[in-house]
Design a protein around this motif. Structure first.
Motif, short mmCIF file in Angstrom:
data_model
loop_
_atom_site.label_atom_id
_atom_site.label_comp_id
_atom_site.label_asym_id
_atom_site.label_seq_id
_atom_site.Cartn_x
_atom_site.Cartn_y
_atom_site.Cartn_z
N GLN A 314 3.47 -17.36 12.07
CA GLN A 314 3.50 -17.37 13.56
C GLN A 314 4.81 -18.28 14.10
OE1 GLN A 314 -0.27 -18.45 15.36
NE2 GLN A 314 -1.20 -17.66 13.36
N THR A 315 5.61 -18.71 13.11
CA THR A 315 6.63 -19.44 13.19
C THR A 315 7.97 -18.67 13.36
OG1 THR A 315 7.01 -20.28 11.22
CG2 THR A 315 5.32 -21.37 12.23
N GLN A 316 8.84 -19.54 13.92
CA GLN A 316 10.29 -18.91 13.94
C GLN A 316 10.77 -19.20 12.48
OE1 GLN A 316 12.93 -21.43 16.68
NE2 GLN A 316 11.44 -20.70 18.62
N GLN A 317 10.59 -19.87 11.74
CA GLN A 317 10.87 -20.14 10.40
C GLN A 317 10.59 -18.62 9.63
OE1 GLN A 317 13.08 -21.86 8.84
NE2 GLN A 317 13.13 -23.63 10.12
N TYR A 318 9.29 -17.92 9.90
CA TYR A 318 8.83 -16.95 9.45
C TYR A 318 9.70 -15.79 10.02
CZ TYR A 318 5.85 -13.20 7.78
OH TYR A 318 5.13 -12.17 7.07
N ALA A 319 10.19 -15.80 11.21
CA ALA A 319 10.87 -14.80 11.74
C ALA A 319 12.31 -14.91 11.17
CB ALA A 319 10.97 -14.94 13.50
N ARG A 320 12.74 -15.81 10.74
CA ARG A 320 14.04 -15.93 10.19
C ARG A 320 14.11 -15.19 8.59
NH1 ARG A 320 14.09 -21.31 12.23
NH2 ARG A 320 15.35 -21.53 14.15
N VAL A 321 12.99 -15.53 8.07
CA VAL A 321 12.89 -15.25 6.56
C VAL A 321 12.57 -13.52 6.76
CG1 VAL A 321 11.14 -14.65 4.75
CG2 VAL A 321 11.65 -17.07 5.60
N GLN A 322 11.85 -13.03 7.77
CA GLN A 322 12.05 -11.56 7.92
C GLN A 322 13.18 -11.07 8.32
OE1 GLN A 322 8.78 -11.61 11.25
NE2 GLN A 322 7.74 -10.29 9.80
#
Length: 494
Positions: A314-322
């Motif tokens: 649910q984090t922005q870091q995960y969105a960056r990984v995606q």
């Protein structure tokens, strides 16, 4: 209180006191509730990591402790209330309500009892109650009650059961946990009421067939996901059930000798006057109850890592990984479920691999086999899994649980009862963070103490036991940093 416990409490007080300093940073938000992190994430993680690290030398001075302080038995006071029967009846009615709403109710998540009750009240509530109170599920589960009734019916007709393969252990429950977590965190269709209701019916059918095949108590302890979750997290909880005079062999084939602590099968088989219930220290069940069995360590790690993945996703870091993968393979944009599945599997695999590498080193220091060391130390991760589950989900349970009344009493969405228009969001943000950090620090300190006690059973000298335990303590420190880092990340935009 022993010197070890006094030192552990002191370490926890110092860590929590260090967190009560002013500051400001962004934090999680839950359903529109914006919380501000009172301190930078690195300082929280540092304080928590130091608390766990300092608990290791404190534990090295502890006396060898094989028992645990417990209260007197109080089962005789609650027995006349028939709480188990009442709970089973209520949950059976709720299950019918959930299925009715699932097939004929509204599509909104917070208005349909199938989605709201199953994903929030049941799943989150099961984990929180099991970790903080004890294993209540075994005695109120409609599925367990149905399986035991069918088993008695077939036994009277001479039906035999198949022998359960010992090597299989808890692997069926582990597979179910991974599927369940994937449905919750990756597969959006699982939030559709009809899909979820169909899954529930299919799951009940599969479980009842397995109980008939292998015996209810044997399967409940190894293959029924929610029973295994409840029993696993309840090893951290203060409520303990036990049997004074065992009535024959353990039907779950788990107990060793006359030690019948935390075994629902033995407890139900015993005469009412031989059943007991008492309170113990948090975490004592890690060493007092029967071993987890094959696959148990993977189950605990999967439970822990899927909660971490839930927060991270649910984090922005995960969105960056995606974004990293989407920039290189455009076709993943059309298969985001596949990408999320791979990332979820990678996080689970990383947790399991880290544990195996550490246990391999510990086994060399102890001069023991890797499998034996993994089996001994896997239960010591239960306190960590328990506090992560509670700290991650308790606020969501408070918020979303407010919609339960309307959803349950109006399963078809006919406006029989008014909907909740303005749910209460009055939990102070700083209180949430203090509770989360305190829980995580506390759980990790308990895990370190329990790991040291396990190590003492292998190495007679406290100094040698502490030396062999160093890699495991470092792993727990790493889990502390990882968990708090995830909790402290800024949420991605919805």
């Amino acid at each position: 209180m022993s010197g070890m416990r006094r030192t552990g409490v002191a370490v926890g007080i110092v860590a929590v006191a260090a967190l009560l300093l002013p500051g400001a940073a962004a934090a999680h938000a839950v359903s529109g509730i914006d919380y501000r992190f009172p301190l930078p994430v690195w300082l929280y993680a540092l304080a928590a990591g130091l608390a766990v690290l300092l608990s290791a030398p404190a534990a090295s001075f502890a006396e060898r402790a094989t028992g645990s302080r417990t209260t007197r038995d109080f089962y005789r006071f609650v027995r006349p209330a028939h709480l188990g029967l009442i709970g089973t009846a209520i949950l059976s009615l709720v299950l019918v309500d959930v299925l009715v709403g699932g097939f004929g109710g509204p599509d909104d998540f917070f208005e349909n009892p199938a989605t709201l009750v199953i994903w929030v009240d049941f799943w989150v509530g099961l984990g929180v109650v099991s970790a903080l109170v004890g294993n209540i599920w075994d005695f109120i589960s409609p599925l367990s009650a149905a399986g035991r009734l069918i088993e008695r019916f077939l036994a009277r007709r001479g039906a035999a059961v198949s022998a359960y393969p010992v090597r299989v252990g808890l692997w069926p429950a582990t597979v179910f946990l991974l599927v369940w977590s994937w449905m919750e965190l990756v597969w959006d269709q699982a939030k559709e009421p009809q899909t979820l209701a169909l899954f529930v019916l299919g799951y009940i059918g599969v479980q009842l067939l397995a109980m008939v095949a292998f015996g209810t108590e044997v399967w409940l302890a190894r293959g029924e996901l929610f029973t295994v979750v409840a029993r696993t997290l309840a090893r951290f909880a203060p409520l303990e059930i036990y049997v004074r005079k065992p009535a024959g062999e353990c039907r779950a084939a788990l107990c060793v000798g006359d030690e019948r602590i935390g075994c629902p099968a033995c407890w139900l088989d015993a005469a009412p006057e031989d059943r007991g219930a008492r309170l113990r220290l948090f975490g004592a069940g890690v060493r007092r109850e029967a071993p987890l069995g094959p696959g148990g360590g993977t189950f605990v790690l999967a439970l822990l890592s899927t909660v971490i993945y839930d927060g991270f996703s649910q984090t922005q870091q995960y969105a960056r990984v995606q974004g990293f993968f989407l920039d290189r393979w455009n076709w993943l944009a059309l298969h985001d479920t596949f990408l999320d599945t791979l990332l979820m599997a990678a996080i689970i695999g990383a947790f399991v691999l880290a544990f195996l590498l550490v246990v391999a080193l510990v086994s060399r220091l102890e001069g023991a086999a890797l499998a034996d060391a993994a089996r001994r130390y896997a239960p010591t991760l239960i306190p960590i899994a328990a506090v992560y589950f509670v700290s991650h989900y308790f606020l969501y349970l408070i918020y979303a649980g407010q919609f339960t009344y309307a959803a349950v009493f109006d399963p078809l969405g006919r406006e029989w009862v008014p909907d909740v228009e303005s749910p209460w969001k009055g939990v102070p943000g700083e209180l949430v963070w203090y509770l989360q950090v305190a829980l995580i620090v506390w759980g990790h300190v308990v895990a370190v103490f329990e790991a040291h006690r396990v190590s003492l059973r292998v190495d007679r000298g406290a100094r040698r036991a502490a030396y062999a335990q160093i890699p495991l303590v470092l792993l727990m420190v790493g889990y502390t940093f990882t968990g708090l880092w995830v909790l402290g990340q800024v949420l991605a935009a919805p």
